[in-house]
Design a protein around this motif. Structure first.
Motif, PDB file in Angstrom:
ATOM      1  N   ALA A  20      -2.902  -8.620  -6.801  1.00  0.00           N
ATOM      2  CA  ALA A  20      -4.191  -7.923  -6.899  1.00  0.00           C
ATOM      3  C   ALA A  20      -4.061  -6.477  -6.430  1.00  0.00           C
ATOM      4  CB  ALA A  20      -5.254  -8.648  -6.067  1.00  0.00           C
ATOM      5  N   LEU A  21      -3.208  -6.258  -5.436  1.00  0.00           N
ATOM      6  CA  LEU A  21      -3.002  -4.910  -4.910  1.00  0.00           C
ATOM      7  C   LEU A  21      -2.017  -4.096  -5.753  1.00  0.00           C
ATOM      8  CD1 LEU A  21      -2.715  -5.750  -1.089  1.00  0.00           C
ATOM      9  CD2 LEU A  21      -4.664  -4.677  -2.264  1.00  0.00           C
ATOM     10  N   HIS A  59      -0.113  -1.716   3.188  1.00  0.00           N
ATOM     11  CA  HIS A  59      -0.949  -1.162   2.108  1.00  0.00           C
ATOM     12  C   HIS A  59      -2.427  -1.163   2.514  1.00  0.00           C
ATOM     13  CE1 HIS A  59      -1.996  -0.115  -2.022  1.00  0.00           C
ATOM     14  NE2 HIS A  59      -3.012  -0.951  -1.876  1.00  0.00           N
ATOM     15  N   LEU A  60      -2.887  -2.250   3.079  1.00  0.00           N
ATOM     16  CA  LEU A  60      -4.298  -2.377   3.437  1.00  0.00           C
ATOM     17  C   LEU A  60      -4.704  -1.420   4.555  1.00  0.00           C
ATOM     18  CD1 LEU A  60      -4.531  -6.260   3.262  1.00  0.00           C
ATOM     19  CD2 LEU A  60      -5.485  -4.631   1.609  1.00  0.00           C
ATOM     20  N   THR A  61      -3.821  -1.169   5.500  1.00  0.00           N
ATOM     21  CA  THR A  61      -4.176  -0.238   6.568  1.00  0.00           C
ATOM     22  C   THR A  61      -4.153   1.212   6.088  1.00  0.00           C
ATOM     23  OG1 THR A  61      -1.895  -0.224   7.406  1.00  0.00           O
ATOM     24  CG2 THR A  61      -3.460  -1.736   8.455  1.00  0.00           C
ATOM     25  N   GLU A  62      -3.372   1.479   5.059  1.00  0.00           N
ATOM     26  CA  GLU A  62      -3.344   2.834   4.483  1.00  0.00           C
ATOM     27  C   GLU A  62      -4.511   3.068   3.532  1.00  0.00           C
ATOM     28  OE1 GLU A  62       0.487   3.117   2.660  1.00  0.00           O
ATOM     29  OE2 GLU A  62       1.534   3.062   4.583  1.00  0.00           O
ATOM     30  N   ASP A  63      -5.098   1.987   3.024  1.00  0.00           N
ATOM     31  CA  ASP A  63      -6.151   2.105   2.013  1.00  0.00           C
ATOM     32  C   ASP A  63      -7.278   1.122   2.332  1.00  0.00           C
ATOM     33  OD1 ASP A  63      -7.721   2.333  -0.260  1.00  0.00           O
ATOM     34  OD2 ASP A  63      -6.104   1.885  -1.676  1.00  0.00           O
ATOM     35  N   ARG A  64      -8.184   1.542   3.220  1.00  0.00           N
ATOM     36  CA  ARG A  64      -9.282   0.673   3.642  1.00  0.00           C
ATOM     37  C   ARG A  64     -10.141   0.240   2.450  1.00  0.00           C
ATOM     38  NH1 ARG A  64     -12.817   2.678   8.557  1.00  0.00           N
ATOM     39  NH2 ARG A  64     -10.725   2.852   9.367  1.00  0.00           N
ATOM     40  N   ALA A  65     -10.277   1.105   1.450  1.00  0.00           N
ATOM     41  CA  ALA A  65     -11.059   0.749   0.260  1.00  0.00           C
ATOM     42  C   ALA A  65     -10.428  -0.440  -0.465  1.00  0.00           C
ATOM     43  CB  ALA A  65     -11.180   1.951  -0.679  1.00  0.00           C
ATOM     44  N   ARG A  68     -11.575  -3.537   1.265  1.00  0.00           N
ATOM     45  CA  ARG A  68     -12.953  -3.883   0.884  1.00  0.00           C
ATOM     46  C   ARG A  68     -12.992  -4.452  -0.538  1.00  0.00           C
ATOM     47  NH1 ARG A  68     -14.032   0.741   3.987  1.00  0.00           N
ATOM     48  NH2 ARG A  68     -14.037   2.103   2.169  1.00  0.00           N
ATOM     49  N   THR A  69     -12.265  -3.836  -1.454  1.00  0.00           N
ATOM     50  CA  THR A  69     -12.259  -4.286  -2.845  1.00  0.00           C
ATOM     51  C   THR A  69     -11.674  -5.687  -2.982  1.00  0.00           C
ATOM     52  OG1 THR A  69     -12.061  -2.018  -3.629  1.00  0.00           O
ATOM     53  CG2 THR A  69     -11.382  -3.758  -5.157  1.00  0.00           C
ATOM     54  N   HIS A  70     -10.623  -5.942  -2.230  1.00  0.00           N
ATOM     55  CA  HIS A  70      -9.910  -7.223  -2.351  1.00  0.00           C
ATOM     56  C   HIS A  70     -10.168  -8.144  -1.155  1.00  0.00           C
ATOM     57  CE1 HIS A  70      -7.894  -5.671  -5.862  1.00  0.00           C
ATOM     58  NE2 HIS A  70      -7.602  -4.580  -5.192  1.00  0.00           N
ATOM     59  N   TYR A  71     -11.308  -7.954  -0.507  1.00  0.00           N
ATOM     60  CA  TYR A  71     -11.646  -8.727   0.691  1.00  0.00           C
ATOM     61  C   TYR A  71     -11.445 -10.237   0.491  1.00  0.00           C
ATOM     62  CZ  TYR A  71     -14.126  -9.801   5.056  1.00  0.00           C
ATOM     63  OH  TYR A  71     -14.453 -10.248   6.311  1.00  0.00           O
ATOM     64  N   PRO A  72     -11.941 -10.841  -0.612  1.00  0.00           N
ATOM     65  CA  PRO A  72     -11.746 -12.290  -0.782  1.00  0.00           C
ATOM     66  C   PRO A  72     -10.272 -12.703  -0.839  1.00  0.00           C
ATOM     67  CG  PRO A  72     -13.469 -11.512  -2.245  1.00  0.00           C
ATOM     68  CD  PRO A  72     -12.800 -10.286  -1.664  1.00  0.00           C
ATOM     69  N   ALA A  73      -9.432 -11.906  -1.482  1.00  0.00           N
ATOM     70  CA  ALA A  73      -8.004 -12.251  -1.566  1.00  0.00           C
ATOM     71  C   ALA A  73      -7.328 -12.076  -0.209  1.00  0.00           C
ATOM     72  CB  ALA A  73      -7.310 -11.386  -2.620  1.00  0.00           C
ATOM     73  N   VAL A  74      -7.730 -11.065   0.555  1.00  0.00           N
ATOM     74  CA  VAL A  74      -7.174 -10.872   1.895  1.00  0.00           C
ATOM     75  C   VAL A  74      -7.604 -12.038   2.790  1.00  0.00           C
ATOM     76  CG1 VAL A  74      -7.035  -9.351   3.913  1.00  0.00           C
ATOM     77  CG2 VAL A  74      -7.205  -8.352   1.617  1.00  0.00           C
ATOM     78  N   GLN A  92      -7.029  -8.002  11.461  1.00  0.00           N
ATOM     79  CA  GLN A  92      -7.311  -6.622  11.869  1.00  0.00           C
ATOM     80  C   GLN A  92      -7.781  -5.794  10.673  1.00  0.00           C
ATOM     81  OE1 GLN A  92      -3.926  -4.190  13.004  1.00  0.00           O
ATOM     82  NE2 GLN A  92      -5.177  -3.183  14.563  1.00  0.00           N
ATOM     83  N   ALA A  93      -7.098  -5.923   9.552  1.00  0.00           N
ATOM     84  CA  ALA A  93      -7.494  -5.171   8.354  1.00  0.00           C
ATOM     85  C   ALA A  93      -8.895  -5.575   7.902  1.00  0.00           C
ATOM     86  CB  ALA A  93      -6.481  -5.391   7.228  1.00  0.00           C
ATOM     87  N   LEU A  94      -9.201  -6.863   7.930  1.00  0.00           N
ATOM     88  CA  LEU A  94     -10.527  -7.339   7.518  1.00  0.00           C
ATOM     89  C   LEU A  94     -11.616  -6.878   8.486  1.00  0.00           C
ATOM     90  CD1 LEU A  94      -9.593 -10.939   6.369  1.00  0.00           C
ATOM     91  CD2 LEU A  94     -10.415  -9.075   4.907  1.00  0.00           C
ATOM     92  N   ALA A  95     -11.338  -6.929   9.783  1.00  0.00           N
ATOM     93  CA  ALA A  95     -12.336  -6.514  10.773  1.00  0.00           C
ATOM     94  C   ALA A  95     -12.649  -5.024  10.643  1.00  0.00           C
ATOM     95  CB  ALA A  95     -11.863  -6.837  12.183  1.00  0.00           C
ATOM     96  N   VAL A  96     -11.635  -4.226  10.357  1.00  0.00           N
ATOM     97  CA  VAL A  96     -11.853  -2.792  10.195  1.00  0.00           C
ATOM     98  C   VAL A  96     -12.638  -2.512   8.916  1.00  0.00           C
ATOM     99  CG1 VAL A  96     -10.679  -0.601   9.741  1.00  0.00           C
ATOM    100  CG2 VAL A  96      -9.881  -2.067  11.593  1.00  0.00           C
ATOM    101  N   ALA A  97     -12.282  -3.179   7.838  1.00  0.00           N
ATOM    102  CA  ALA A  97     -12.910  -2.906   6.533  1.00  0.00           C
ATOM    103  C   ALA A  97     -14.311  -3.499   6.409  1.00  0.00           C
ATOM    104  CB  ALA A  97     -12.037  -3.427   5.412  1.00  0.00           C
TER     105      ALA A  97
END
Length: 169
Positions: A20-21, A59-65, A68-74, A92-97
């Motif tokens: 997805a990413l 990748h997720l920490t470099e691109d918070r968007a 958010r876009t792929h929240y369900p897959a994360v 951590q990535a989910l809590a930040v986003a």
């Protein structure tokens, strides 16, 4: 639940997240991994999973968007990771986003309605979801006890049984 099935589920969720990413993350050949895999069945897969988890996290920490876009897959990848410490990366990535409250609600829902693996993974991820919101923490403790009472698998029941540990309190 057998370790091999848990690792297969985790790797499949990470593969779906990476796809997805738009990330390809093949680990480089490593003689040390091959040597350990010869002595410890499953180690090569465990190593691949760690490599994929880190590629996704970077990748997720470099691109918070992207988070958010792929929240369900994360979240799906998080809810297939029963390792006691590695869920911190994706949590951590989910809590930040999405915020710690949203993540804690998602973990609570997984504990209340998920399959046994998702319940255990929600429990292991809970500690990495930031300071618990008091109302959610109480619901989490209640849901944990109920899930432990319903668990047919001794592995699942042992992990969810809060009388054996203080996790989630």
């Amino acid at each position: 639940m057998e370790q091999g099935a848990r690792l297969d589920a985790q790797e499949a969720a990470l593969d779906a997240l990476l796809a997805a990413l738009g990330i390809e993350a093949p680990p480089a050949p490593d003689a040390r991994v091959e040597a350990l895999a010869a002595r410890a069945p499953g180690y090569a897969q465990y190593h691949r999973i760690g490599h994929k988890r880190q590629a996704a996290y970077r990748h997720l920490t470099e691109d918070r968007a992207a988070t958010r876009t792929h929240y369900p897959a994360v979240l799906d990848a998080l809810l297939t990771d029963d390792d006691p410490s590695s869920p911190r990366w994706l949590a951590q990535a989910l809590a930040v986003a999405g915020g710690s409250r949203r993540l804690q609600q998602e973990l609570l829902t997984a504990l209340e309605t998920g399959d046994p693996l998702r319940q255990v993974c929600a429990l292991t991820a809970w500690r990495w979801a930031d300071t618990p919101h008091p109302d959610l923490a109480q619901r989490f403790r209640t849901a944990r006890r109920a899930a432990a009472d319903r668990a047919a698998d001794p592995w699942v029941r042992g992990l969810l049984d809060d009388s054996a540990s203080a996790a989630g309190s």
